[in-house]
Enzyme design. Structure first.
Site, PDB file in Angstrom:
ATOM      1  N   LYS A 111      47.661 -19.103 -41.572  1.00  0.00           N
ATOM      2  CA  LYS A 111      48.382 -17.770 -41.340  1.00  0.00           C
ATOM      3  C   LYS A 111      49.008 -17.143 -42.639  1.00  0.00           C
ATOM      4  CE  LYS A 111      48.987 -18.557 -36.445  1.00  0.00           C
ATOM      5  NZ  LYS A 111      49.912 -18.372 -35.290  1.00  0.00           N
ATOM      6  N   ASN A 112      48.478 -17.496 -43.683  1.00  0.00           N
ATOM      7  CA  ASN A 112      49.147 -16.898 -44.813  1.00  0.00           C
ATOM      8  C   ASN A 112      48.078 -15.922 -45.504  1.00  0.00           C
ATOM      9  OD1 ASN A 112      48.469 -16.969 -47.999  1.00  0.00           O
ATOM     10  ND2 ASN A 112      50.214 -18.315 -47.748  1.00  0.00           N
TER      11      ASN A 112
END
Lengths: 322, 290
Positions: A111-112
């Site tokens: 989720k970066n």
């Protein structure tokens, strides 16, 4: 911490002979820093050297290797990722190896934002999206609603016009979890970009959706999709729709989405001043009462508002009624 | 007061605005404006946060080089109307649209941005279920919905952009997010922060009265940490500043506790917004540069 660095056999940059020429640059937050971050010794060491080479814009293999450590310490540091991109190009690094690097980061941090953007830039440089559907599919296997993965997937598909097999992929996901809103959204994306919503396609989509609704009548995703593909059409007269709704209602189904759609179809008739306007007004009123008092009580204020709106619409479009 | 100024990147460069921190190693020096180091740039979310923080602390922004900040914002708008976060390039989505609009609003100057294109971008992001995604065709999401709505409200373009049907559809999509507290997308778990993202959106749409306050506040309060205080996304989960702040902001919007009233679009207290409006009426435009 000392224990961590010793255990890994990790040598701090300040102890590495090949870095002797570099004066590390500490972060300077002044005499009274607020909400200071408690950086580990390793973090400080890595970034003191990272700052030093970034300030000189050094384009070297050692700087490139250092960025990997800096990213490991803080994968969200967009400045380091930017600098790494410059290094990749300046040093003529193998872009496919770099893509592999992004996968290693994604495994830990799916989720970066920075790693997905880095991947996008690499794909643009390569002009080759061939891995993107596989990579995003793998991430979605772990988390079928990962917004970043879906975004990257849509980007790759739209930019490089890769639509084949996606409808099948979406159906597989819906089959696994009919309540996966991301999958239903992707369906809309695929259908509107490939065939567009012709009468034939809408019919197919409505039937597909009603089939899934019968399996899970309380599934908001399917009901939203149903109304979405029918946008701009008169719902009340769409072949079979009203019948399907009434059949579900007769069977005792009291889904708030079913009742909500029935209210919408009533409001349509009223607003059009159709022959069943009066009947629809009382039906809608009854449905709103049911929603407010038993089927969807958390939204009772909304359903009371809708009831008032229905009556208002009736009064303004059917002026002969008292 | 901690000075944001050492992290302020000024001058006539195209990267004007605030950095998040001095992590690239620029020296802490209150006496001179930081000239910037290599690979350096401002970040639109940090510019928004820095200006908001200064206002909250009662600063009059006289030491902010507004011209430079606005020039930095101008450089970030893309052809499709959305915004990137940094002049060196980043992803672009509704988050940065919101930050850019907040900066223009706070500095009372919309000249760096093309409002028509922003509105067009937002319109394209409204999805088939009337919710709003981060980019066109992306899944409707509470965060992007807030960012879009707040941006339109700050620009004064809500009803000129969305037809009544779109507004009604959006209201329903939002109010359907309430399960106990609020979820960010259909069929996802509730999370304290959405009590703000969706709750504030409902305020901006003038239908906050539809929210079941008891369920909402009970959920938010259930996410409080018994051990260290603060709020988390879920009950029995580690708290963090984001969920604590948004939880409190959401509670304030629901009007039930003794908290300062919050300005739903800017996400700062009304008290601070009053101070901001006072600055707008008493500060001539661009009269201050460092």
């Amino acid at each position: 911490m000392a224990e961590e660095t010793a255990a890994e056999g990790y040598v701090p940059y300040r102890s590495r002979p090949e870095w002797k020429d570099i004066t590390p640059v500490p972060q300077d937050d002044g005499p009274n820093p607020v909400v200071s971050i408690a950086y580990s010794e390793k973090f400080r060491d890595v970034y003191d050297y990272m700052r030093a080479v970034m300030q000189r814009d050094e384009m070297s293999e050692r700087a490139f290797a250092l960025t990997a450590d800096a990213i490991d310490c803080n994968p969200s540091n967009y400045s380091v990722w930017h600098y790494r991109r410059k290094l990749v190009q300046a040093l003529g690094k193998d872009l496919r190896e770099e893509l592999k690097f992004t996968v290693s980061v994604l495994r830990e941090q799916a989720k970066n934002y920075q790693v997905w953007y880095h991947r996008q830039k690499l794909v643009e440089l390569l002009g080759d999206p061939s891995e993107e559907l596989v990579v995003t599919r793998d991430v979605l296997r772990e988390d079928s609603k990962n917004y970043h993965a879906w975004q990257h997937r849509q980007w790759a598909m739209a930019t490089y016009q890769r639509w084949e097999g996606e409808l099948e992929f979406v159906e597989q996901l819906i089959g696994e979890d009919v309540r996966n809103n991301s999958a239903w959204n992707q369906r809309y994306f695929v259908v509107t970009h490939t065939s567009s919503l012709t009468d034939e396609v809408v019919r197919r989509e409505v039937d597909y959706t009603l089939g899934n609704i019968s399996k899970a009548p309380n599934n908001e995703s399917a009901w939203n999709y149903l109304e979405g593909v029918l946008r701009g059409q008169r719902l009340r007269t769409y072949p079979g729709l009203l019948d399907s709704c009434e059949a579900m209602y007769t069977k005792g189904i009291r889904s708030p989405f079913l009742l909500g759609l029935m209210v919408t179809m009533c409001e349509e008739e009223i607003a059009d001043g159709g022959p069943k306007a009066a009947e629809c007004c009382s039906k809608a009123t009854e449905l709103c009462n049911s929603l407010a008092t038993s089927v969807d009580t958390i939204r009772r204020n909304y359903w009371d508002y809708v009831q008032r709106r229905v009556k208002q619409t009736y009064q303004t479009t059917v002026p002969t009624a008292v | 007061m901690f000075m944001a100024l050492p992290i302020f990147l000024g001058g006539s460069s195209d990267v004007g605005g605030f950095r998040g921190a001095s992590f690239l190693g620029m020296p802490f020096d209150l006496t001179k404006r930081s000239a910037g180091v290599c690979n350096d740039c401002s970040h639109v979310a940090m510019t928004y946060t820095a200006l908001a923080t200064l206002l909250i602390l009662g600063d009059d922004l006289s030491r902010v080089d507004k011209r430079s900040v606005l020039q930095g914002i101008k450089k970030l708008q893309l052809a499709d109307g959305s915004f990137a976060a940094t002049a060196l390039g980043s992803e672009s989505d509704m988050r940065f649209v919101y930050c850019a609009c907040c900066v223009c609003y706070m500095l009372n100057d919309w000249s760096p941005i093309d409002q028509d294109r922003v509105a067009q971008f937002i319109l394209k992001c409204q999805n088939y279920d009337y919710g709003i995604g981060q980019r066109p065709y992306l899944e409707a999401h509470g965060g992007s919905t807030f960012c879009a709505l707040a941006s339109l409200v700050l620009m004064g373009r809500l009803h000129t952009t969305f037809s009544p049907a779109r507004v009604e559809g959006l209201k329903l999509w939002c109010i359907r997010r309430q399960q106990t507290g609020f979820q960010g997308r259909p069929n996802k778990p509730t999370d304290t922060c959405y009590s703000f993202w969706i709750g504030a959106t409902l305020h901006l749409l003038e239908c906050a009265s539809w929210v079941d306050k008891l369920w909402n506040t009970s959920f938010i309060l259930s996410t409080q940490s018994k051990h260290v205080g603060g709020f988390a996304k879920w009950p029995d989960t580690h708290p963090d500043p984001l969920h604590t702040y948004l939880g409190l902001s959401a509670l304030s919007l629901s009007g039930d506790l003794e908290l300062h009233p919050v300005h739903a679009a800017l996400n700062i207290s009304q008290r601070t917004v009053q101070w901001l409006h006072h600055l707008h009426t008493t500060t001539p435009p661009h009269s201050h540069s460092m």
